[in-house]
Design a protein around this motif. Structure first.
Motif, short mmCIF file in Angstrom:
data_model
loop_
_atom_site.label_atom_id
_atom_site.label_comp_id
_atom_site.label_asym_id
_atom_site.label_seq_id
_atom_site.Cartn_x
_atom_site.Cartn_y
_atom_site.Cartn_z
N GLY A 190 48.26 71.77 36.95
CA GLY A 190 47.68 72.32 38.23
C GLY A 190 48.64 73.35 38.61
N GLY A 191 49.73 73.69 37.71
CA GLY A 191 50.76 74.59 38.22
C GLY A 191 50.09 76.13 37.91
N ARG A 192 51.01 77.14 38.16
CA ARG A 192 50.86 78.51 38.18
C ARG A 192 50.34 79.08 36.68
NH1 ARG A 192 51.84 82.61 40.89
NH2 ARG A 192 52.99 83.63 39.63
N GLY A 193 50.75 78.29 35.56
CA GLY A 193 50.44 78.62 34.21
C GLY A 193 51.60 79.81 33.93
N ILE A 194 52.95 79.45 34.38
CA ILE A 194 53.92 80.37 34.16
C ILE A 194 55.14 79.77 33.15
CG2 ILE A 194 55.05 79.70 36.19
CD1 ILE A 194 55.85 82.88 36.06
N LEU A 195 55.31 80.30 32.04
CA LEU A 195 56.52 79.60 31.28
C LEU A 195 57.91 80.18 31.93
CD1 LEU A 195 57.33 78.56 28.66
CD2 LEU A 195 57.38 80.94 27.50
N LEU A 196 58.73 79.15 32.19
CA LEU A 196 60.05 79.25 32.90
C LEU A 196 61.05 80.33 32.19
CD1 LEU A 196 60.99 77.41 35.24
CD2 LEU A 196 62.49 76.34 33.79
N GLY A 197 61.02 80.54 31.03
CA GLY A 197 61.79 81.47 30.52
C GLY A 197 61.35 83.02 30.21
N GLY A 198 59.90 82.81 30.59
CA GLY A 198 59.13 84.21 30.18
C GLY A 198 59.14 84.49 28.75
N ALA A 234 70.53 74.46 38.25
CA ALA A 234 70.76 76.08 38.06
C ALA A 234 71.17 76.17 36.53
CB ALA A 234 71.72 76.52 38.89
N LYS A 235 71.92 75.31 36.04
CA LYS A 235 72.48 75.38 34.64
C LYS A 235 71.22 75.24 33.80
CE LYS A 235 77.20 73.73 34.97
NZ LYS A 235 78.09 72.39 34.56
N MET A 236 70.54 74.36 33.92
CA MET A 236 69.18 74.09 33.15
C MET A 236 68.40 75.15 33.13
SD MET A 236 69.33 71.25 31.27
CE MET A 236 67.57 70.63 30.84
N ALA A 237 68.10 75.39 34.46
CA ALA A 237 66.81 76.60 34.58
C ALA A 237 67.45 77.87 33.79
CB ALA A 237 66.67 76.83 36.09
N ALA A 238 68.80 78.12 34.30
CA ALA A 238 69.49 79.57 33.68
C ALA A 238 69.47 79.28 31.87
CB ALA A 238 71.01 79.83 34.12
N GLY A 239 69.75 78.41 31.30
CA GLY A 239 69.51 78.05 30.01
C GLY A 239 68.42 78.28 29.59
N LEU A 240 67.23 78.23 30.15
CA LEU A 240 66.02 78.22 29.71
C LEU A 240 65.48 79.41 30.03
CD1 LEU A 240 64.24 74.99 30.89
CD2 LEU A 240 64.62 75.69 28.42
N GLY A 241 66.21 80.69 30.55
CA GLY A 241 65.87 81.71 30.81
C GLY A 241 65.46 82.28 32.08
N ALA A 242 65.26 81.30 33.22
CA ALA A 242 64.61 81.63 34.45
C ALA A 242 65.53 82.68 35.21
CB ALA A 242 64.47 80.20 35.09
N ASP A 243 64.76 83.19 36.07
CA ASP A 243 65.48 84.07 37.40
C ASP A 243 65.94 82.99 38.30
OD1 ASP A 243 66.37 85.76 39.17
OD2 ASP A 243 64.40 87.02 39.21
N VAL A 244 67.13 82.84 38.51
CA VAL A 244 67.71 81.40 39.45
C VAL A 244 68.38 81.99 40.55
CG1 VAL A 244 68.65 79.44 39.46
CG2 VAL A 244 67.78 80.08 37.44
N THR A 245 67.92 81.38 41.74
CA THR A 245 68.70 81.67 42.91
C THR A 245 69.23 80.39 43.58
OG1 THR A 245 67.51 83.72 43.58
CG2 THR A 245 68.56 82.54 45.32
N ILE A 246 70.49 80.13 43.60
CA ILE A 246 71.00 79.15 44.28
C ILE A 246 71.60 79.30 45.74
CG2 ILE A 246 73.23 79.35 42.94
CD1 ILE A 246 73.28 76.07 42.78
N MET A 247 71.28 78.41 46.79
CA MET A 247 71.70 78.65 47.98
C MET A 247 72.62 77.47 48.32
SD MET A 247 68.39 80.23 50.20
CE MET A 247 67.74 81.48 49.53
N ASP A 248 73.51 77.89 49.33
CA ASP A 248 74.53 76.86 50.06
C ASP A 248 74.85 77.40 51.14
OD1 ASP A 248 75.71 74.05 48.70
OD2 ASP A 248 77.04 74.97 50.27
N ILE A 249 75.46 76.54 52.01
CA ILE A 249 75.96 76.98 53.28
C ILE A 249 77.53 77.04 53.23
CG2 ILE A 249 74.29 75.83 54.81
CD1 ILE A 249 76.33 73.40 55.33
#
Length: 370
Positions: A154-162, A184-199
Motif C-alpha cells: 500500500g505504500g508509495r513504492g519508494i526504496l528508502l535509500g534510492g 535516524a541512524k538506521m534510516a541514514a545507514g540505509l541511505g535515506a534523506d533524514v530530518t530529525i526534530m527536537d525541542i
C-alpha cells in the motif's frame, strides 16, 4: 522472596521478563522463582533451561500469580489478568498507565504495588529500563516503515535509500531521544534523506555532531513539523514525556497534506501516541489507512524480535529485580531514588502525578507510603 514469571498473553507478545540466566541470579541470592510453563518459548528459552537455572515450573498463570510476592513481566496486565493481581503484591513491568484508564483503575482497585519500568529514572533524567526497548523499537521503526513503503503493501513504492540517479526517500523523525536517534541512524545507514526534530537545542547540537551527514537537525515547532511532513515519505513518531501522555504532533488535519502512500510509524503509541490519528494495533493486524496514509501503530514492536529484546531487557532490569527481591520494595525504594520514581500505584493510591493528572484522579505523594 517468591518471584513469579508468568507467560505474556498480550497479542503476539513473545518476550519474557527474565532469561534463565536472570532466574539463576535470583536463585543464587536465595530467592524462589516460579516460572509458568512455556513462558520463555517465544524467546527461544525452554522450560528445561529454567529448571536447570533453579526455577520451578508451574502449569498455569493463575498458580504463578497466586504464589508470588513479586511478579516480573514485560507488558502490563491485560483484562483477563486483572483479577489475578493480589493486594500488596509487587508488579514490576511496563505499565504506561497514562494511556489506559481501565488498567489504571484496575490496578488501583487491586491494592497492589505497581512499579513501572518506564518511570524508573536516573539523576541525569535518563530512563534505564526504557532504553533497551527504545533502541530496539527505534531500529525496528525504520525496518517496518521501509517495508510498508513498498507498493504491494500500500505504500508509495519508494526504496528508502534510492539508487544511483534516483533520490532516496525522505524520512522525518519526531523526537531526538533514544528511539529517534536509533531510527535516524538506521534510516541514514540505509541511505535515506533524514530530518530529525527536537525541542532541545543542546540535544540537536549533539545529534548534529554524532549522526551522519545525510541527517539534518531541525528545531521542532508546529510550523516546521507541518512543512517537513508534507515532503516526507516516512514519519517516525518518537516523542516521550516520562509517565505522561505523548503530545499529538501530527494532527488529523495535517494528513490531507501528506503524500498518498506515505507511512506513519508511531513508536509513542504506548503513551497515547504523538500522531493524533494513532490507535494501538497488533503484530497480527499492524496497519490501517486514513486519507491514503498508512499508520503502523503496534504497541509492542520489540515483541517481534523477542530473542534480542528479552536479552536486552534482562540486562537492564535484573539489577533492580535483585535489589527488590533482596530488600523488599519498601526498603529498596527508600534507599534507591531511581526505583522510587518507578512507583506508580501503592495499595490503592496513585503516587505518580502524571498518571493522576491524565485522568483527573486523586494523587498521593509517594513519600506518604514509604
Amino acid at each position: 522472596m517468591i518471584v513469579g514469571l508468568p507467560k505474556e498473553i498480550k497479542n503476539n507478545e513473545n518476550r519474557v521478563a527474565l532469561t534463565p540466566g536472570g532466574v539463576a541470579e535470583l536463585v543464587k541470592h536465595g530467592h524462589t522463582v516460579y516460572v509458568q510453563a512455556t513462558a520463555g518459548e517465544g524467546s527461544g528459552f525452554t522450560d528445561a533451561e529454567y529448571t536447570s537455572a533453579g526455577g520451578t515450573i508451574l502449569p498455569t498463570i493463575e498458580e504463578v500469580y497466586n504464589i508470588a510476592e513479586m511478579i516480573v513481566k514485560v507488558k502490563e496486565p491485560i483484562e483477563s489478568e486483572y483479577k489475578l493481581v493480589k493486594p500488596n503484591q509487587l508488579l514490576f513491568t511496563y505499565f504506561h498507565f497514562a494511556s489506559h484508564k481501565p488498567l489504571t483503575e484496575a490496578m488501583v482497585a487491586s491494592k497492589a504495588i505497581c512499579l513501572a519500568y518506564e518511570t524508573v529514572e536516573k539523576k541525569d533524567r535518563s530512563l534505564p529500563l526504557l532504553v533497551p526497548m527504545s533502541e530496539v523499537a527505534g531500529r525496528m521503526a525504520i525496518q517496518k516503515g521501509a517495508n510498508y513503503l513498498e507498493k504491494p503493501l500500500g505504500g508509495r513504492g519508494i526504496l528508502l535509500g534510492g539508487v544511483a540517479g534516483v533520490n532516496p526517500a525522505k524520512v522525518l523523525v519526531l523526537g531526538g531521544g533514544i528511539v529517534g536517534t536509533e531510527a535516524a541512524k538506521m534510516a541514514a545507514g540505509l541511505g535515506a534523506d533524514v530530518t530529525i526534530m527536537d525541542i532541545s537545542l543542546p540535544r540537536l547540537r549533539y545529534l548534529s555532531d554524532i549522526l551522519p551527514a545525510n541527517v539534518k537537525t531541525v528545531m521542532s515547532t508546529t510550523y516546521n513539523i507541518r512543512e517537513a511532513a508534507k515532503n516526507a515519505d516516512l514519519i517516525i513518531g518518537a516523542v516521550l514525556i516520562p509517565g505522561a501522555k505523548a503530545p499529538a504532533l501530527i494532527t488529523r488535519e495535517m494528513l490531507k497534506d501528506l503524500k498518498p502512500g506515505a507511512v506513519l510509524v508511531d513508536v509513542a503509541v504506548d503513551q497515547g501516541g504523538c500522531i493524533e490519528t494513532c490507535k494501538p494495533t497488533t503484530h497480527e493486524n499492524p496497519t490501517f489507512v486514513i486519507d491514503g496514509v498508512i499508520h503502523y501503530c503496534v504497541a509492542n514492536m520489540p515483541g517481534a524480535v523477542p530473542y534480542t529484546s528479552t536479552l536486552a531487557l534482562t540486562n537492564a532490569t535484573l539489577p533492580y529485580v535483585v535489589k527488590l527481591a533482596n530488600k523488599g520494595w519498601g526498603d529498596a525504594c527508600r534507599e534507591d531514588e531511581e526505583l522510587r520514581k518507578g512507583l506508580n500505584v501503592i495499595n490503592g493510591q496513585i503516587v505518580y502525578k502524571s498518571v493522576a493528572d491524565a485522568f483527573n484522579m486523586s494523587y498521593s505523594p509517594v513519600e506518604n507510603h514509604l
